[in-house]
Design an enzyme around this catalytic site. Structure first.
Site, PDB file in Angstrom:
ATOM      1  N   CYS A 129      -7.198  -6.013  -1.581  1.00  0.00           N
ATOM      2  CA  CYS A 129      -8.248  -5.861  -0.576  1.00  0.00           C
ATOM      3  C   CYS A 129      -8.748  -4.421  -0.444  1.00  0.00           C
ATOM      4  CB  CYS A 129      -7.786  -6.396   0.774  1.00  0.00           C
ATOM      5  SG  CYS A 129      -6.344  -5.533   1.404  1.00  0.00           S
ATOM      6  N   GLU A 139       0.817  -1.213   0.000  1.00  0.00           N
ATOM      7  CA  GLU A 139       0.000   0.000   0.000  1.00  0.00           C
ATOM      8  C   GLU A 139       0.854   1.268   0.000  1.00  0.00           C
ATOM      9  OE1 GLU A 139      -2.529  -0.087   3.466  1.00  0.00           O
ATOM     10  OE2 GLU A 139      -0.984  -1.032   4.675  1.00  0.00           O
TER      11      GLU A 139
HETATM   12  C1  LIG Z   1      -7.732  -2.100   2.429  1.00  0.00           C
HETATM   13  C2  LIG Z   1      -7.032  -1.062   2.778  1.00  0.00           C
HETATM   14  O1  LIG Z   1      -6.816  -0.731   4.080  1.00  0.00           O
HETATM   15  P1  LIG Z   1      -7.685   0.292   4.932  1.00  0.00           P
HETATM   16  O2  LIG Z   1      -8.797   0.789   4.017  1.00  0.00           O
HETATM   17  O3  LIG Z   1      -8.195  -0.477   6.094  1.00  0.00           O
HETATM   18  O4  LIG Z   1      -6.718   1.351   5.321  1.00  0.00           O
HETATM   19  C3  LIG Z   1      -6.410  -0.188   1.768  1.00  0.00           C
HETATM   20  O5  LIG Z   1      -5.682   0.741   2.145  1.00  0.00           O
HETATM   21  O6  LIG Z   1      -6.694  -0.416   0.577  1.00  0.00           O
END
Ligand SMILES: C=C(OP(=O)(O)O)C(=O)O
Length: 565
Positions: free
Chosen positions: A498, A427
């Site tokens: 995700c 990420e």
């Molecule tokens: C799934 C992720 O994590 P979160 O939205 O929980 O920060 C994302 O950053 O894509």
């Protein structure tokens, strides 16, 4: 009657047909009396009573929402209680009463000033303005003995239409009776949109003032996918929408038209999300956001409580994988009892793995113990763990070493444990650039497009002013995804996704073409994505991906994918 269409932002890929019921909760207050006619002490006492009554209501609604929707959604009522008791706001109301206003007018005036301030801040803070409005309207209603409009017992087939829906409004909607909702204001990440997804309700937000022209009792089709509100629809339109509303839920795993397995999993925050994930046919959990176990409480959950939670998730998916992300605290996820530092740019500060290897090392150890024990439980073979916000190989090594050293501790204590499958979230741009160096050390990557898009594009997620830039369809984001997947060639490392992008059925073919092995999303879109996978041919998908990767702009990407901009 001729059919016409209004456009807004569709927030669930679901359609509904029904009859408009306008919901207008905020009646105007009458002119206040002259200041000399206001009994200051009596008004101060009325304000205090109203505050207590509003707090009781909020607590009851919190419980009800936790039961019906989930803990994560219920947490918003805690924020409301905080606003209700915020000394800056209550002092403002008290000052206004002492200045000669009756309590309801003092509340209206003071809260409205804060609403404006929050709106001017934009982004996440801007969204808090809705919460403040909700608290203000609740207090004014209590003070003016207003009747509560009962959204929970609307006639069957109602489409609720409103200027805006607050979290308390949305939590009252009964998905069995309500065919959908449509609002004048709101964005994709507004509370109303999040609730719509949790309740699996067709919904459109941000239609604009034109919505006011749709009268009570009008028949409409709510297309939560395209964002189209069709007013006075033809019979054919209604039939098509009713047919689209019947989603085909597949409980078995899915493969592409040419036989490639693609795992379609659900994202969960709390155990309350497990039921919908199973019901909508998810193969497993692709992201368990464990920080939600730590929010909205006075102290962290202990090892046993966490162990129970992980085992519960594993039991719900005996044949499926459960990917647990270790604590991702910081950024936009504050935890009051942890005393997080005040940072200028919290998204670029101490969050995720940075805290787990630093100030939250003890919390991390407890979580790792619980995870290692869960991996050794009856269903534990399906457990995978991943670290959030990794940007260096050292962090990955250190995280992994923690698992190994805690496992050795448990062994020496004679406690049964097992090392689970191990991966990282991709990420940060650093992780995408260095993916070939990470790949040999992990079993899998899971691409978090919400954060990846924000960091690649330098555009804060949730800030509407830069939402076009922070879009996952930007060519730079797509290149980061491609680079990550390509870096795993020849390695024993599967790649999942995700972020929100994974749940967009319009992009499923592209994602298969880019080489993703697993897609994980909020439960509501699992059936649509499974259907899209089944229609995909991998050779065509690869060709599509190659063409998309040649695009210079987001508009060109959308054109190749034949999407609305
Ligand atoms: C799934 C992720 O994590 P979160 O939205 O929980 O920060 C994302 O950053 O894509």
């Amino acid at each position: 009657m001729t059919e016409r269409t209004l456009s807004g932002i569709g927030v669930t890929p679901l359609s509904g047909v029904g009859t408009v019921v306008w919901y207008r909760p905020d009646a105007d207050l009458p002119e206040p009396p002259a200041p000399e006619d206001v009994d200051e002490d009596a008004e101060l006492a009325r304000f205090e009573d109203a505050r207590a009554a509003a707090e009781d209501e909020l607590e009851a609604e919190r419980e009800r929402t936790a039961e019906r929707v989930g803990e994560e959604e219920a947490a918003v009522f805690d924020a409301h209680v905080q606003f209700l008791n915020d000394p800056q706001i209550t002092d403002g109301v008290t000052d206004a009463i002492e200045g000669g206003l009756p309590a309801e007018h003092a509340v209206q005036e003071t809260f409205s000033e804060f609403v404006e301030q929050f709106e001017n801040m934009g982004g996440r803070m801007g969204e808090r303005a809705d919460d403040l409005r909700d608290v203000r309207d609740r207090l004014v209603r209590v003070l003016s003995d207003g009747e509560r409009v009962d959204l929970s017992s609307l006639p069957e087939g109602s489409v609720v239409v409103a200027e805006r829906l607050t979290p308390s409004d949305t939590a009252q909607l009964d998905p069995e009776r309500v065919a959908g909702f449509v609002t004048v204001t709101g964005g994709r990440t507004s509370h109303a949109a999040i609730f719509a997804r949790s309740l699996a309700l067709p919904a459109i937000v941000g239609v604009g003032e034109e919505l006011q022209s749709v009268e009570d009792g009008t028949e409409v089709v709510v297309d939560g996918e395209s964002g189209d509100l069709v007013v006075d629809p033809t019979d054919e339109r209604k039939e098509a929408a009713a047919a689209a509303a019947e989603v085909d839920i597949r409980h078995e795993s899915v493969e592409t038209a040419d036989g490639v397995d693609i795992e379609v999993a659900a994202n969960i925050g709390t155990l309350a999300d497990l039921g919908p994930a199973v019901d909508r046919g998810a193969d497993g959990v692709g992201l368990f956001r464990t920080e939600f176990l730590f929010l909205d409480r006075e102290s962290p959950p202990d090892e046993d409580e966490q162990y129970e939670a992980y085992v519960k998730a594993l039991e719900s998916f005996e044949d499926g994988r459960v990917v647990v992300r270790t604590l991702d605290i910081g950024g936009d996820k504050p935890v009051p009892y942890l005393d997080l530092p005040d940072e200028e740019n919290p998204f670029l500060g101490e969050r995720g793995i940075r805290r787990s290897l630093g100030p939250d090392a003890d919390l991390f150890e407890t979580q790792v113990r619980a995870l290692l024990r869960a991996a050794a439980s009856a269903d534990g073979a399906n457990l995978s763990v991943m670290l959030p916000l990794v940007s260096t190989v050292e962090e990955l090594r250190a995280g992994r070493e923690r698992f190994e050293s805690v496992a050795a501790d448990l062994d020496s204590e004679g406690v049964e444990n097992e090392l689970p499958e191990f991966g990282i979230m991709v990420e940060t741009p650093a992780a995408a650039f260095m993916a070939d160096r990470f790949a040999p050390h992990v079993d899998f990557f899971s691409i978090g497009t919400n954060d990846l898009a924000q960091y690649v594009m330098a555009a804060e997620r949730g800030n509407e002013r830069v939402s076009d830039l922070g879009d996952y369809r930007q060519p730079a984001v797509l290149r980061a995804i491609d680079a990550t997947v390509s870096a795993t060639e020849g390695e024993d490392c599967w790649v999942g996704m995700c972020g929100e992008m994974a749940g967009d059925p319009d992009l499923t073919e592209l994602l298969v073409g880019l080489g993703l092995d697993e897609l994980s999303m909020s439960a509501v879109t699992v059936p649509q994505v499974k259907a899209a996978v089944a229609e995909t041919d991998t050779a065509d998908a690869r060709e599509l991906a190659e063409r998309v990767l040649q695009a210079d702009t987001k508009a060109e990407v959308a054109e190749i994918l034949t999407l609305d901009q």
